[in-house]
Enzyme design. Sequence first.
Site, PDB file in Angstrom:
ATOM      1  N   TYR A 143      28.142  38.566  73.116  1.00  0.00           N
ATOM      2  CA  TYR A 143      27.890  39.872  73.721  1.00  0.00           C
ATOM      3  C   TYR A 143      29.166  40.692  73.845  1.00  0.00           C
ATOM      4  CZ  TYR A 143      23.031  39.428  75.296  1.00  0.00           C
ATOM      5  OH  TYR A 143      21.667  39.347  75.368  1.00  0.00           O
ATOM      6  N   ASP A 248      20.094  34.357  77.355  1.00  0.00           N
ATOM      7  CA  ASP A 248      19.254  35.548  77.294  1.00  0.00           C
ATOM      8  C   ASP A 248      17.871  35.157  76.783  1.00  0.00           C
ATOM      9  OD1 ASP A 248      18.542  38.316  77.217  1.00  0.00           O
ATOM     10  OD2 ASP A 248      18.871  38.284  75.052  1.00  0.00           O
TER      11      ASP A 248
END
Length: 357
Positions: A143, A248
């Site tokens: 990320y 996630d």
Amino acid sequence: MKNYNVTVLKGDGIGPEIVNEAIKVLDRVCELYGFKINYNYQLIGGSAIDETGVPLPQATVDACKASDAVLLGAVGGPKWDKLSGNVRPEAGLLAIRSALGLFANLRPAQIFAPLKSASPIKDSIIGDELDLLVVRELIGGIYFGERGRKEVNGAPAAYDTEMYSVPEVERIARVAFDAARKRKGKLMSVDKANVLESSRLWRETVIRISEEYPDVELSHMYVDNCAMQLVRNPGQFDVIVTSNIFGDILSDEASMISGSIGMLASASLAEGSMGLYEPIHGSAPDIAGMGIANPLATILSTAMMLRYSFSENDAAQAIENAVNEALATARTPDIYEEGKEKLSTQQMGDLVVSLLK
Ligand code: IPM
Ligand code: MG
């Protein structure tokens, strides 16, 4: 009287409606348990883009940094979907996580007994109980790694980089071991160590930290297998610790198993007591403003805030008890079941307030 400062980020879609109910609940526990919360309302996400041109204005960052905790609704919506990467609402969320050092994301997935029939998984597979906690690393990995566009053999290409340092893995591992210690004492570290070098470092590091926790039973699983095991036998898990991207994906899967994503809260914690608390679900733009959103995940997020950031454990427990009691008789439309009273967002908030003791 104890005084806490909370920055409130209502965000987009159903964010404002659900946060309003959560604040009603907080106000009532303040009266009942003898402390005070001061709220500072700031912008994030699409509504911040509309008013200021950016998804995370500096004023929001400053307010959050000066407060004891942050309560967030949700961000995003179709209105802003066509904007490019770094000015999208989601970029505001990533930036606030990073700015506040919120490296540990705690996402409990549990089945509330009265909602067992909402799970898409057969009763025989769920067993008596589902109560697992995903501990997701939140400000590292792919990320936040180097990314970009380039040309490869004359063709346009793009890349993102997964990288973890030993200290980053150590600190998230400790959060997970500590959580496991307070629960059933089982920790599953999830990686892709059969392929990824970053996963091999992850696994080595988690094993080394496990020496500090001889009372916690550590196991390892590859992420693909874990995705499968979550639907095959979810009851085998207690705490799962994993990287940003795997977390996630697996936390969405785990929340779906409970069948009531409108019920699940989350905490994102920094070193010390700062935390950001938000429901797991998104901004649900399709039902925004209709007064039918389920405020319970946000209400339960405030319970996590009271527990993790303020150590107001009795008040936290009171909120959780009131939510359980409310479910016994009433439902918002997303979890509606024959024989229960169907309530609007506001009515559900009022009911929880009335049940607080
Ligand atoms: C989440 C969300 C975010 C993430 C998005 C909105 C950037 O999916 O909190 O899980 O990927 O972290
Ligand atoms: Mg997600």
